[in-house]
Design a protein around this motif. Sequence first.
Motif, mmCIF file in Angstrom:
data_model
loop_
_atom_site.group_PDB
_atom_site.id
_atom_site.type_symbol
_atom_site.label_atom_id
_atom_site.label_comp_id
_atom_site.label_asym_id
_atom_site.label_seq_id
_atom_site.Cartn_x
_atom_site.Cartn_y
_atom_site.Cartn_z
ATOM 1 N N SER A 104 41.469 -6.603 10.359
ATOM 2 C CA SER A 104 41.240 -5.324 9.720
ATOM 3 C C SER A 104 39.869 -5.246 10.337
ATOM 4 O O SER A 104 39.359 -4.027 10.539
ATOM 5 C CB SER A 104 40.916 -5.511 8.393
ATOM 6 N N LEU A 142 47.394 -5.763 4.425
ATOM 7 C CA LEU A 142 48.422 -6.735 5.332
ATOM 8 C C LEU A 142 48.752 -8.003 4.576
ATOM 9 O O LEU A 142 49.826 -8.511 4.755
ATOM 10 C CB LEU A 142 47.218 -7.118 6.572
ATOM 11 N N TYR A 193 40.511 -3.536 14.031
ATOM 12 C CA TYR A 193 40.681 -2.078 13.642
ATOM 13 C C TYR A 193 39.410 -1.467 12.961
ATOM 14 O O TYR A 193 39.408 -0.353 12.920
ATOM 15 C CB TYR A 193 42.003 -2.069 12.558
ATOM 16 N N LEU A 196 42.340 -2.213 5.351
ATOM 17 C CA LEU A 196 43.533 -2.717 5.867
ATOM 18 C C LEU A 196 43.808 -4.233 5.353
ATOM 19 O O LEU A 196 45.076 -4.496 5.314
ATOM 20 C CB LEU A 196 43.573 -2.678 7.404
ATOM 21 N N ALA A 197 43.046 -4.864 5.224
ATOM 22 C CA ALA A 197 43.181 -6.074 4.738
ATOM 23 C C ALA A 197 44.073 -6.595 3.544
ATOM 24 O O ALA A 197 44.934 -7.354 3.910
ATOM 25 C CB ALA A 197 41.466 -6.971 4.679
ATOM 26 N N ALA A 250 49.193 -0.888 9.681
ATOM 27 C CA ALA A 250 49.961 -1.884 8.898
ATOM 28 C C ALA A 250 51.324 -2.181 9.426
ATOM 29 O O ALA A 250 51.619 -3.450 9.713
ATOM 30 C CB ALA A 250 49.813 -1.746 7.538
ATOM 31 N N ALA A 253 44.263 -11.869 7.704
ATOM 32 C CA ALA A 253 44.103 -10.298 7.593
ATOM 33 C C ALA A 253 42.582 -9.796 7.796
ATOM 34 O O ALA A 253 42.472 -8.879 8.273
ATOM 35 C CB ALA A 253 44.390 -10.186 6.160
ATOM 36 N N ASP A 254 41.683 -10.624 7.230
ATOM 37 C CA ASP A 254 40.250 -9.914 7.702
ATOM 38 C C ASP A 254 40.070 -10.190 8.800
ATOM 39 O O ASP A 254 39.230 -8.965 9.468
ATOM 40 C CB ASP A 254 39.478 -11.201 6.913
ATOM 41 N N THR A 271 38.547 -1.613 10.232
ATOM 42 C CA THR A 271 39.154 -0.732 8.827
ATOM 43 C C THR A 271 39.187 -1.792 7.787
ATOM 44 O O THR A 271 40.340 -2.526 7.661
ATOM 45 C CB THR A 271 40.221 -0.046 9.161
ATOM 46 N N LEU A 314 46.865 4.887 8.222
ATOM 47 C CA LEU A 314 46.518 3.488 8.154
ATOM 48 C C LEU A 314 47.784 2.899 7.811
ATOM 49 O O LEU A 314 47.940 1.756 8.509
ATOM 50 C CB LEU A 314 45.636 3.363 7.033
#
Length: 421
Positions: free
Chosen positions: A325, A338, A329, A334-335, A263, A321-322, A331, A258
């Motif tokens: 992610s 980031l 992705y 991840l947000a 990222a 970011a949202d 995922t 991840l």
Amino acid sequence: MNFAKQALILSLGNALTRGLGFVLRLLLARWMGAQALGVMEMANSVGMLALTPVTAGIPSAVSRLTAKETPDGQGRILASGLRLVRQMALWLMPALLLLSPALSWLLGDARTLPAILLTAPDILLLGLCSVYCGYCYGRENTLLPALAECAEQGTRFVLSVALVLALRHLGTGVTAALPGAAEALAALVVVVIFRRALPHGHHQPDAWVQQQIFRLAAPTTLSRLCLTGMRALEAVLLPVCLRRSGLSAGAATAQFGLFTGMAMPMMLMPGVVTSALCMITTPAISRSEGNPHALRCTMRRMLLPALGIGVASALLLFFGADLFSLHLYHTPALAPLLRFMCPATLLFALHQVQIGMITGLGLQRKALTGTILSSVVSLLVTAALACQPHFRLFGAALGTMAGQAISVLWDAVILQRAKHE
């Protein structure tokens, strides 16, 4: 060809290749799974270390010498650079093959072995490509490298997708190695393109020119070896730290994937443009080295766009970011990472252009100390924080940003002194 046109050509080529690379990484993340992606990234850390001697300093050295040479003598520089890479590959390729089992053991995962083995042909092929690219940049020919890079990325994309879809049932280790096989075949395609487009058969290598290339490339190569060596060490250290924080071995590998596979590529997003600026900066700085006014103007023309691109990318990552992610992705974890790391995009953008300037001025040795210092700080911060349950990947992120900030500040001091001297 002026700066704007060169930068536009390279930026368009980079946009296409980075766009394809981003889509490919997105597809691989979905099809391979987090564990296979983590295994691939661990193997890539070793692969990058093996590739560094032939891809780090040689392109800029060839570019610098070509920019300063008369048209009649430029072919001799190309031939000398190609011979240097072939000689280095004769040592590096067998060494990697012999050491690959030990390297796989050091990474703590035997599944990395196939991917490490498939890096061996890249040493020769990508080394030759780096010489061809440096020669073209020195001649202010940015179109051919841009087209070659697009061809390489397109071939890699098609082959990676085909191989992963056809063979991913063979296990995590084989799946993680498939993109590496596609990369080797794509690099072969690029070498063929360059050989057909750049006639150099009547030029003979020159031992003195070869020594000049090696001498100019050595500081940059040592600097990059420090970085890639630390990244390889981080590939060993970070999964261990994550396991010490309470994660299982599988979860730690997935978290490593991840961080490095999702990222970090987002942090390098400004490279679509700043890598183009870096490539044209080196010969441009070399030509204006004897003219202080022209030198300052060239530096300003390169740094200001890099600053703007870095700020824009950081804002895009923070507010998007949202979107990245969840919809790209798939995922959600991840947000927050980031958002936390978005300042790194600005640091990476500035540093990439700084490297081009320092190389153009031949000040790589002065930058080497800063590179070593930043790498050590990054590793120490990661080791101290990533093993703590409330930090984990955020500790690795802090380490990355701290090291990059030191590099930017160190290189800024070097360039400031160079302007006044």
